[in-house]
Design a protein around this motif. Sequence first.
Motif, short mmCIF file in Angstrom:
data_model
loop_
_atom_site.label_atom_id
_atom_site.label_comp_id
_atom_site.label_asym_id
_atom_site.label_seq_id
_atom_site.Cartn_x
_atom_site.Cartn_y
_atom_site.Cartn_z
N UNK A 188 0.79 -1.22 0.00
CA UNK A 188 0.00 0.00 0.00
C UNK A 188 0.83 1.27 0.00
N UNK A 191 -1.23 8.16 -8.72
CA UNK A 191 -1.62 8.46 -7.35
C UNK A 191 -3.10 8.13 -7.12
N UNK A 192 -3.93 8.42 -8.14
CA UNK A 192 -5.36 8.10 -8.02
C UNK A 192 -5.54 6.59 -7.88
N UNK A 239 -3.37 4.54 -6.59
CA UNK A 239 -2.96 4.18 -5.23
C UNK A 239 -4.05 4.55 -4.23
N UNK A 240 -4.69 5.72 -4.44
CA UNK A 240 -5.73 6.16 -3.50
C UNK A 240 -6.92 5.23 -3.54
N UNK A 241 -7.28 4.78 -4.73
CA UNK A 241 -8.52 4.03 -4.87
C UNK A 241 -8.36 2.54 -4.61
#
Lengths: 136, 299
Positions: free
Chosen positions: B33, B172-173, B175-177
């Motif tokens: 993560x 990054x999106x 990784x965020x989702x």
Amino acid sequence: MAESAAVEFRIDRRSGVATYLQIVQQTKQALRLGVLEPGDRLPTAREVVEATAINPNTVLKAYRELEREGLVEARRGLGTFVRRTLGSAAVTTDAPLRAELTAWTRRARAAGLDKDDVSALFTAVLDSTFKGDQDS
Amino acid sequence: MTGSAIEANGLGMTYGRKRGWALRDCSFRLPAGRVCALVGPNGAGKSTLLSLAAGLLRPSEGSVRVLGTDPGEARTRIAYVSQDKPLYPQLTVTDTLWAGRELNPATWDREAADRIAGPLPQDAKVRTLSGGQRTRLALALALGKRPELMLLDEPMADLDPLARHQLMGVLMAEAAEHATTIVMSSHILTELEGSCDYLLLVDGGQVRLGGESDDIVAAHAVVTGQVRDLAPHTVVESRTTGRQLTALVRKEGPVDPAAWDVTEPSLEELLLAHLRSPQAPPLLTPSATGGPSRTGAAA
């Protein structure tokens, strides 16, 4: 997503201010200026990182900080929402503190200081007065 | 509760007796993560480390485990984009994406792939694409696969600043989702600094710094003051000008604020100081120290 977020963050990587603090400060600024009001939704971590390319954990850290200060609340599955404003009488245009600062700034100018001198002096006093307050 | 994305134990790699060790005695752990910057000078061993984790190289000694298993076993859950972005030159963009779907039938996410590959001329053959366009296509394949771990070797090197920003945003999106673990190598730290929350500094075939970027920075201080002994702190690098000493130290307990002017180093200062001082001991934060005992606790 029913409604788009009310603000957008601008990240300046060269400012020397930690990225999560920039988000905290910009949110507070928006609260002070009334750009954000109670009930408004902050952008999701995904929306912020897609636009700014910063790390998602940085956004979450900023939102946790704002939540800790009681300014926003996370609602599961819905997003992060503004709880209260920061509109304090002390920062509006006609407040006594502002008048004092204006008077002081005029005196500084009359004494021959230019804008950078005043700014440097103010920042130095600001830093020494609030030294240690930001640790958490 | 997070497992390990990568776990290396005594990992070493040599490409032949005469060439010495590309990587030697590497032990570290990357928790799942995280978005990890793999940094180090040219020839430090970054690409070797990524190839080993991707299962394309077999270690000369030691072992590497990926997503809790052998790299070969984890292949369907890993996306690896190597530095030279190997693609089939005679296929068109559309064909390449079709191949991506056929090769990853269980996980293929067309929307994710199209978001990246959208601006490319769909009927153009890969061999006619520019370096940056090829990177875009390779990253589209990697994202379309919807992997748990992305290993990206110098992913941004030949992209223009706009594409770089956009693709970093998309990563990054992701990784965020989906809590995707991402490892990105670069020898330019500033390119990665804001996007990564984990750091591996590889230098001379060794891992010299490993852990959460914030924790690594917090473990160090830049001190300025009159020349005197800095013990008990570990001096990474120091410089004396007249009577004044400036040093970057690894803190052993609090630094006396009466004796020293103390500031926090930037990540870049910290890395440069370590690269200039090969004798500085390595630092791995608790989350980055390998060992099976830790994974046991995570189950």
